[in-house]
Motif scaffolding. Structure first.
Motif, PDB file in Angstrom:
ATOM      1  N   GLN A  76      26.999  43.655  35.623  1.00 36.39           N
ATOM      2  CA  GLN A  76      27.389  45.063  35.646  1.00 36.39           C
ATOM      3  C   GLN A  76      28.641  45.267  36.488  1.00 36.39           C
ATOM      4  N   GLY A  77      29.493  44.249  36.539  1.00 32.74           N
ATOM      5  CA  GLY A  77      30.739  44.358  37.288  1.00 32.74           C
ATOM      6  C   GLY A  77      30.634  43.689  38.635  1.00 32.74           C
ATOM      7  N   GLY A  78      31.774  43.449  39.237  1.00 33.85           N
ATOM      8  CA  GLY A  78      31.811  42.795  40.536  1.00 33.85           C
ATOM      9  C   GLY A  78      33.151  42.986  41.203  1.00 33.85           C
ATOM     10  N   LEU A  79      33.236  42.515  42.429  1.00 27.50           N
ATOM     11  CA  LEU A  79      34.461  42.685  43.199  1.00 27.50           C
ATOM     12  C   LEU A  79      35.545  41.715  42.786  1.00 27.50           C
ATOM     13  N   ALA A  80      35.210  40.405  42.765  1.00 25.14           N
ATOM     14  CA  ALA A  80      36.256  39.390  42.670  1.00 25.14           C
ATOM     15  C   ALA A  80      35.931  38.361  41.597  1.00 25.14           C
ATOM     16  N   ALA A  81      36.995  37.789  41.029  1.00 25.92           N
ATOM     17  CA  ALA A  81      36.883  36.687  40.087  1.00 25.92           C
ATOM     18  C   ALA A  81      38.066  35.766  40.314  1.00 25.92           C
ATOM     19  N   ALA A  82      37.936  34.525  39.847  1.00 28.99           N
ATOM     20  CA  ALA A  82      39.020  33.562  39.997  1.00 28.99           C
ATOM     21  C   ALA A  82      38.970  32.572  38.848  1.00 28.99           C
ATOM     22  N   VAL A  83      40.133  32.003  38.538  1.00 23.38           N
ATOM     23  CA  VAL A  83      40.251  30.991  37.489  1.00 23.38           C
ATOM     24  C   VAL A  83      41.124  29.862  38.023  1.00 23.38           C
ATOM     25  N   ILE A  84      40.634  28.624  37.902  1.00 26.19           N
ATOM     26  CA  ILE A  84      41.370  27.449  38.364  1.00 26.19           C
ATOM     27  C   ILE A  84      41.776  26.617  37.158  1.00 26.19           C
ATOM     28  N   SER A  85      43.074  26.380  37.012  1.00 25.19           N
ATOM     29  CA  SER A  85      43.598  25.592  35.892  1.00 25.19           C
ATOM     30  C   SER A  85      45.039  25.208  36.176  1.00 25.19           C
ATOM     31  N   ARG A  86      45.466  24.065  35.638  1.00 24.82           N
ATOM     32  CA  ARG A  86      46.886  23.700  35.714  1.00 24.82           C
ATOM     33  C   ARG A  86      47.728  24.558  34.775  1.00 24.82           C
ATOM     34  N   ASP A  87      47.089  25.142  33.756  1.00 19.54           N
ATOM     35  CA  ASP A  87      47.777  25.981  32.781  1.00 19.54           C
ATOM     36  C   ASP A  87      47.684  27.437  33.249  1.00 19.54           C
ATOM     37  N   VAL A  88      48.712  27.894  33.968  1.00 16.96           N
ATOM     38  CA  VAL A  88      48.654  29.226  34.575  1.00 16.96           C
ATOM     39  C   VAL A  88      48.572  30.317  33.509  1.00 16.96           C
ATOM     40  N   GLY A  89      49.287  30.149  32.412  1.00 23.33           N
ATOM     41  CA  GLY A  89      49.241  31.148  31.349  1.00 23.33           C
ATOM     42  C   GLY A  89      47.855  31.299  30.772  1.00 23.33           C
ATOM     43  N   ARG A  90      47.194  30.177  30.526  1.00 23.19           N
ATOM     44  CA  ARG A  90      45.828  30.219  30.002  1.00 23.19           C
ATOM     45  C   ARG A  90      44.890  30.880  31.022  1.00 23.19           C
ATOM     46  N   ALA A  91      45.035  30.524  32.282  1.00 22.25           N
ATOM     47  CA  ALA A  91      44.188  31.104  33.323  1.00 22.25           C
ATOM     48  C   ALA A  91      44.390  32.610  33.418  1.00 22.25           C
ATOM     49  N   MET A  92      45.652  33.058  33.328  1.00 20.71           N
ATOM     50  CA  MET A  92      45.921  34.498  33.387  1.00 20.71           C
ATOM     51  C   MET A  92      45.335  35.226  32.185  1.00 20.71           C
ATOM     52  N   ALA A  93      45.386  34.593  31.018  1.00 19.09           N
ATOM     53  CA  ALA A  93      44.821  35.220  29.823  1.00 19.09           C
ATOM     54  C   ALA A  93      43.318  35.412  29.981  1.00 19.09           C
ATOM     55  N   ILE A  94      42.645  34.453  30.598  1.00 21.66           N
ATOM     56  CA  ILE A  94      41.215  34.599  30.880  1.00 21.66           C
ATOM     57  C   ILE A  94      41.004  35.695  31.918  1.00 21.66           C
ATOM     58  N   GLY A  95      41.806  35.680  32.974  1.00 28.98           N
ATOM     59  CA  GLY A  95      41.656  36.651  34.047  1.00 28.98           C
ATOM     60  C   GLY A  95      41.777  38.078  33.568  1.00 28.98           C
TER      61      GLY A  95
END
Length: 491
Positions: free
Chosen positions: A411-430
């Motif tokens: 039901q939502g939360g404060l923070a999330a993070a994505v770790i990847s060498r592919d910054v574009g892919r990580a941002m798209a997920i974020g």
């Protein structure tokens, strides 16, 4: 700057059973020992406010607020700067006090004091900023929208990072002309309240403008329902936040709720496993996982899940746990037996539901071993709830879409993070994650004090404290029009 040299911060005699009312003159209805989590021994005694005590404190703050709001902006700013200097000057002593009272390690106490300095300096800048706008209007009429203080702001703060989570509301609210009634957690009254009171007393804050009185639900409810308090800033659990939101809404108050919920750390298959394991361990176990931004769920691509698990088990096995103030451990004790028992039940229930205990799951006294659970899935308690303890919940996924779907199973939360060498892919997920704060190539525990801080759903009410949000939070709009002469009307 002439800051005080003489304060003996460890001398708790001034707050033994009293409220801070500008001095230390008001006896509270009850008192109790504040127990050091690492030793089980009393540190000092604190007063515990009743509803009547709270009503009296609100009256004192209400009486002092108008004169404080009329204080020149430079004078208000100067007091905030003196407060920052006091925190800085007494850095080591205050850090040790906070570590002992909260069960944290010394670097955690140091972090709180360091951030207190920043929060006071940032707040000192607020009175000197523009406080409104000139609006378009008809010729001959001056139309102004200006920001004015709410009046009295009630602040209710938790036990985990009590100095930061009190001061991030207290400092900007004071800077912008409000009086403040602060109710810290009774388990951490010095870190969350009395240190702040002594700093502002020494900094020259006029008597009455800040009231500090620890209390339980009775005092908190009295603060929330009092019509002389138009705004409540609360940090704590979603359950209590719902109750405060309900009461505040009934009384037509502004409310800032910073709560919790699920925080998701997603590790993609191209990640550097050693670096990712270090980030995961910090995000999940720092301060025993008793952080609203802790990396509750670690979503890891199935292709690297075993490698990440092995590294985390190795860390869990070797990280020392004990008295945080000793300087010899990585994790300290949990705050009290109630919190430990709740967390232990979450771990045990999750294992019963089918997860595998890979490391930890045991404790000595209040010191809980860093814990790793694998095979965690939706429907299991440690997936569905915020554990608020030192656990890595490993959840596997096979595609980016699956990772997003799992992360948003909440039901939502404060923070999330994505770790990847592919910054574009990580941002798209974020961009697809239902969180108030998103970090690419980092873990979830981040705050610069200059950023809006909040989250949707269980993260709170969607509003944000911190940085550019502070003027919006701690003041309200007021519209003014001015004409040279009264016009003629047809009636």
């Amino acid at each position: 700057m002439g800051v005080a040299e003489h304060i003996n911060w460890a001398d708790a005699a001034c707050w033994n059973g009293t409220a801070f009312d500008g001095g230390w003159n008001t006896r509270l209805a009850a008192s109790q020992d504040v127990v050091e989590p690492a030793t089980g021994q009393p540190l000092w005694r604190t007063g515990v406010a009743s509803g009547a005590d709270m009503n009296a404190a609100i009256g004192r703050a209400h009486a002092a607020q108008a004169a404080w709001a009329a204080t020149p902006p430079r004078d208000r700013a100067a007091i905030l700067l003196k407060a920052a200097a006091l925190f800085e000057q007494h850095f080591d002593e205050l850090a040790l006090m906070i570590a002992r009272e909260t069960g944290g390690i010394i670097p955690k106490g140091q972090h709180e004091v360091r951030e207190a300095v920043v929060l006071c300096r940032l707040a000192a800048a607020l009175p000197m900023q523009a406080q409104g706008q000139v609006l378009p209007s008809t010729p001959g009429r001056l139309s102004i929208a200006r920001r004015v203080p709410h009046g009295v702001v009630g602040v209710i703060s938790p036990f985990n990072f009590p100095l930061i989570l009190s001061l991030r509301s207290v400092a900007p609210a004071l800077a912008l002309g409000n009086a403040v009634v602060l109710k810290p957690d009774v388990r951490t009254p010095a870190s969350g309240g009395f240190i702040i009171a002594r700093v502002f007393q020494e900094a020259g804050l006029p008597a009455g403008v800040l009231q500090v009185l620890p209390g339980n639900a009775e005092a908190g409810e009295a603060l929330v329902v009092d019509p002389r308090v138009p705004m409540i800033a609360f940090t704590g659990s979603p359950g209590v936040g719902r109750r405060i939101g309900e009461l505040a809404g009934k009384h037509l108050k502004k409310v800032s709720l910073e709560l919790g919920g699920a925080n998701n750390l997603i590790v993609l298959e191209d990640a550097d496993l050693d670096a990712a394991a270090s980030a995961v361990a910090f995000g999940a176990w720092f301060h025993q996982g008793q952080i609203c931004m802790a990396s509750n769920r670690v979503l890891v691509h199935a292709a690297i899940a075993e490698g990440l698990k092995a590294r985390l088990v190795g860390k869990a096995t070797h990280l020392p746990v004990g008295d945080g103030a000793s300087g010899q451990v990585a994790l300290g004790p949990m705050i009290d037996q109630k919190q430990l028992s709740h967390f232990d039940a979450v771990v045990k229930d999750t294992v019963k539901q089918g997860a595998t205990l890979e490391a930890g799951g045991t404790h000595e006294g209040l010191c809980y071993k860093p814990t790793v659970l694998s095979g965690v899935k939706p429907g299991m308690r440690s997936f569905d709830e915020e554990p608020f303890g030192p656990v890595v919940n490993l959840v596997t996924f096979g595609s980016d879409d699956e990772a997003v779907a799992l992360a948003n199973t909440s039901q939502g939360g404060l923070a999330a993070a994505v770790i990847s060498r592919d910054v574009g892919r990580a941002m798209a997920i974020g961009e697809r994650l239902n969180a108030g704060m998103v970090h690419i190539n980092d873990q979830t525990v981040n705050d610069d004090c200059t950023n809006p801080f909040g989250g949707p759903g269980l993260g709170g009410n969607g509003s944000a404290v911190g940085g550019p949000a502070d003027i919006d939070e701690y003041t309200r709009w007021q519209w003014w029009t001015v004409k040279a002469a009264l016009p003629q009307y047809p009636f």
